[in-house]
Design an enzyme around this catalytic site. Structure first.
Site, mmCIF file in Angstrom:
data_model
loop_
_atom_site.group_PDB
_atom_site.id
_atom_site.type_symbol
_atom_site.label_atom_id
_atom_site.label_comp_id
_atom_site.label_asym_id
_atom_site.label_seq_id
_atom_site.Cartn_x
_atom_site.Cartn_y
_atom_site.Cartn_z
ATOM 1 C CE LYS A 195 3.840 -2.159 5.467
ATOM 2 N NZ LYS A 195 3.148 -2.828 4.325
ATOM 3 C CB THR A 208 9.642 -11.378 4.275
ATOM 4 O OG1 THR A 208 8.506 -10.589 3.886
ATOM 5 C CG2 THR A 208 9.582 -11.660 5.767
ATOM 6 C CB VAL A 246 6.946 5.518 -0.880
ATOM 7 C CG1 VAL A 246 5.430 5.468 -0.782
ATOM 8 C CG2 VAL A 246 7.404 6.806 -1.553
ATOM 9 N N GLY A 250 3.613 -6.023 6.053
ATOM 10 C CA GLY A 250 2.209 -6.321 5.808
ATOM 11 C C GLY A 250 1.311 -5.413 6.626
ATOM 12 C CB VAL A 290 -0.977 0.046 1.197
ATOM 13 C CG1 VAL A 290 -1.989 -1.070 1.097
ATOM 14 C CG2 VAL A 290 -0.228 0.003 2.522
ATOM 15 C CE LYS A 301 10.046 -4.289 5.920
ATOM 16 N NZ LYS A 301 8.759 -3.552 6.003
ATOM 17 N N GLY A 333 6.335 -1.554 9.663
ATOM 18 C CA GLY A 333 5.874 -2.919 9.815
ATOM 19 C C GLY A 333 5.933 -3.704 8.517
ATOM 20 C CG ASP A 351 10.645 -2.691 2.268
ATOM 21 O OD1 ASP A 351 10.682 -2.742 1.020
ATOM 22 O OD2 ASP A 351 9.795 -3.290 2.946
#
Length: 234
Positions: free
Chosen positions: A18, A44, A20, A115, A16, A40, A113, A53
């Site tokens: 997260k 995964t 960026v 997910g 969704v 983080k 997070g 990320d």
């Protein structure tokens, strides 16, 4: 900032925006003069030296203090990915200690997070919500919920907000992680609805924001995210 702050960035689903959003928050706080770290707990779907990320957050925001709790190769929920590699996930206490250590030298710690809010992070079933609750004594805790612009987002957003309230962790802000250049009537209606909720509206990030040159990203993101003045008080 005199008041240390931990900001948890969660989403209504995976993919969704997260990461960026985390980078945009980091850039916005840095532009306001805060010392920022990003953590983080579980990454995964990335193996070896691949960029994850946190590498993307570092590239876009310019923040150097970015770390992962554990990196797992399979693009799955952390518990399942760890089982495939026969690895032990860090405990809730380990994650809390990592955050506490970062607070020792940074005014703001962003925690992204994996997910959604209730994805399990360890073998004991702890979630990001549990982690947020465990560090409330360390600093001011704020939770930002990142949502989609399209069909299904209203229900997913309300479910996430309800889960937070149920745990005594009301959301401090809402963000649409990817707002299209030409939104549909549905998306414009969703935006109006999300703005009407009793949760501070922080803004919508333009689709493709991660494709911007880093200098441009850092310049523009503080204008897309409207952080409450109380978050930036020194």
């Amino acid at each position: 900032m005199n008041q240390p702050t931990i900001i948890f960035v969660t989403g209504t689903d995976t993919g969704v925006g997260k990461t960026v959003t985390t980078a945009a928050l980091a850039a916005s706080f840095a532009a306001a003069g805060a010392t920022v770290a990003v953590y983080k707990p579980t990454q995964t779907g990335i193996s070896g030296e691949e960029a994850g990320d946190m590498d993307e957050v570092r590239r876009l925001s310019g923040i150097r203090s970015v770390t992962e709790g554990i990196r797992l190769a399979a693009p799955m929920a952390p518990v399942a990915a760890a089982e495939l590699e026969n690895r032990k996930l860090p405990s809730l206490t380990q994650h809390a200690n990592n955050i506490s250590e970062l607070l020792g030298s940074h005014g703001v710690v962003l925690v992204e997070g994996a997910g959604g809010l209730l994805v399990e992070m360890d073998e004991r079933g702890h979630t990001l919500a549990d982690l947020a609750g465990s560090v409330k004594e360390l600093a001011r805790v704020l939770i930002v919920v990142v949502c989609r612009s399209g069909l299904g987002t209203l229900n997913h957003t309300q479910l996430t907000l309800e889960a937070l309230v149920h745990r005594g962790l009301p959301a401090a802000g809402l963000v649409i992680g990817s707002w299209p250049e030409s939104p549909t009537d549905l998306e414009r209606g969703n935006l109006r609805y999300l703005n009407s909720l009793r949760v501070p509206w922080l803004g919508s990030l333009p689709a493709g924001a991660s494709w911007l040159a880093p200098d441009t990203f850092r310049e523009r993101m503080p204008h897309y995210l409207h952080l409450p003045r109380t978050w930036l008080e020194t």
